[in-house]
Design an enzyme around this catalytic site. Structure first.
Site, PDB file in Angstrom:
ATOM      1  N   GLU A  99     -10.106 -36.581  55.983  1.00 56.69           N
ATOM      2  CA  GLU A  99     -10.998 -37.095  54.946  1.00 56.69           C
ATOM      3  C   GLU A  99     -12.465 -36.847  55.280  1.00 56.69           C
ATOM      4  OE1 GLU A  99     -10.297 -38.235  51.945  1.00 56.69           O
ATOM      5  OE2 GLU A  99      -8.195 -37.766  52.412  1.00 56.69           O
TER       6      GLU A  99
ATOM      7  N   SER B 265      -9.014 -19.377  68.627  1.00 61.26           N
ATOM      8  CA  SER B 265      -8.659 -19.160  67.222  1.00 61.26           C
ATOM      9  C   SER B 265      -7.711 -17.983  67.005  1.00 61.26           C
ATOM     10  CB  SER B 265      -9.921 -18.954  66.379  1.00 61.26           C
ATOM     11  OG  SER B 265     -10.613 -20.166  66.211  1.00 61.26           O
TER      12      SER B 265
ATOM     13  N   HIS C 105      -2.031 -25.960  55.791  1.00 55.63           N
ATOM     14  CA  HIS C 105      -2.216 -25.258  57.062  1.00 55.63           C
ATOM     15  C   HIS C 105      -3.512 -25.716  57.727  1.00 55.63           C
ATOM     16  CE1 HIS C 105      -2.237 -22.097  60.059  1.00 55.63           C
ATOM     17  NE2 HIS C 105      -3.468 -21.794  59.704  1.00 55.63           N
ATOM     18  N   SER C 106      -4.561 -25.824  56.941  1.00 50.34           N
ATOM     19  CA  SER C 106      -5.854 -26.329  57.418  1.00 50.34           C
ATOM     20  C   SER C 106      -6.616 -26.828  56.204  1.00 50.34           C
ATOM     21  CB  SER C 106      -6.648 -25.217  58.123  1.00 50.34           C
ATOM     22  OG  SER C 106      -7.130 -24.282  57.167  1.00 50.34           O
TER      23      SER C 106
END
Length: 338
Positions: A13, A99, A228-229
């Site tokens: 959030e 990443s 996923h993200s």
């Protein structure tokens, strides 16, 4: 598992509110993380992907450090240079997350071979997703570990999707477990939503790895309930009915039902735990948010042991630029002296 779940909701959030730049939730995969982490010791080296916050949490990484990293503030161990959720901890024997997909697998295979050469009574645990298993680095890592007989546990979280690509589209074979025997690696498939099953599979794998100095592949069957993200909208490639079906088989739901069947848990205890956890997470969240960003000079340090002249010249030019145009930069949000 409850702490990961609560932390995810709050940080997800916060990204939607623009307070942090990015986030990846662990929802639906809590059992893989906690069950496996409980079977390891701090001597075992962790190479994670980016959905293993629970492993680090189980190893004693403080909630405040999670928040500092996601905010990239002046207390962040990475000095604000990494994206959120790219955790790392020398104290917790947890290599910093990268990443690029699958880079951790060949690195982990090499670390495990080093363990073998030094006769260390420990193993390497390498976590990755089903999408990473489709990358070339995965095949190189499996082959190195198998041919060199290295003590490494490859733990694949088969959560159904590699971002938007389903497992059915990725593999014609039977998931990831089928790859293990082809390389000569002892392999097991486990219910990744059952924390106890994951624990026992991981404990058995660890004992085997260390005793026989050989790799093990574990495929944990689970489901990624979240996107996923925060850059992804999973409703574009899967139905609401599919997600709703898996919501009735979550790790938290299964373990809660098991504890209640033994008379060890109740709805009241559950609510108390969630509320107390939420208060603690919100407390450290607020603390991390108030901290200043690292000094801008951190952009130029740590690449070299001694800052070379060409980097120092860039730093000096930046300093002059900021002095001349300081009204255009939010310098009050950054550490002021260095």
């Amino acid at each position: 598992m409850v702490t990961i779940s609560v932390m995810d909701k709050i940080l997800y959030e916060s990204q939607r509110q623009g307070r942090i730049s990015f986030y990846m939730t662990n929802t639906g995969e809590e059992a893989v993380q906690i069950g496996s982490a409980a079977a390891l010791t701090l001597d075992d080296l962790i190479y994670a992907q980016y959905r293993e916050a629970g492993v680090l949490l189980h190893r004693g990484y403080p909630l405040l450090k999670f928040m500092n990293q996601c905010y990239g503030n002046c207390e962040d161990d990475g000095k604000g240079r990494q994206m959120p959720v790219h955790y790392g901890s020398k104290e917790c024997n947890f290599m910093t997350i990268s990443s690029p997909l699958t880079t951790q697998l060949p690195q982990a295979a090499g670390a495990a071979y080093a363990f073998k050469l030094t006769k260390k009574k420990a193993c390497v645990a390498c976590y990755f997703g089903d999408g990473a298993a489709s990358e070339g680095d995965a095949h190189a890592a499996f082959n190195f570990a198998a041919t060199l007989s290295s003590p490494i546990i490859f733990l694949c979280r088969n959560n159904g999707y590699a971002i938007s690509t389903s497992v059915e589209e990725q593999f014609k074979s039977d998931g990831i477990a089928a790859k293990g025997p082809a390389y000569g690696i002892n392999t097991i498939r486990v219910d990744g939503n059952d924390v106890l099953a994951v624990y026992f599979a991981m404990r058995t794998a660890r004992n085997f790895c260390i005793e026989h100095k050989k790799p093990v592949l574990i495929e944990a069957m689970t489901y990624r309930l979240g996107h996923h993200s925060t850059s992804d909208d999973s409703t574009a490639y899967r139905s609401a009915d599919e997600i709703a079906k898996w919501n009735t088989h979550t790790p938290l739901f299964k373990f809660r039902a098991y504890l209640e069947s033994l008379g060890l848990w109740s709805q009241k205890k559950d609510e108390e735990l969630i509320n107390s956890t939420k208060k603690e997470v919100l407390r450290v969240f607020a603390e991390a948010e108030k901290k200043l960003k690292p000094h801008w000079k951190e952009l130029f340090t740590d690449v070299y042991k001694e800052v070379p002249n060409h980097i120092r010249n860039q730093m000096n030019l930046m300093e002059k630029h900021l002095e001349e145009f300081k009204e255009h930069y939010p310098l009050s949000s950054f550490v002021h002296s260095k």
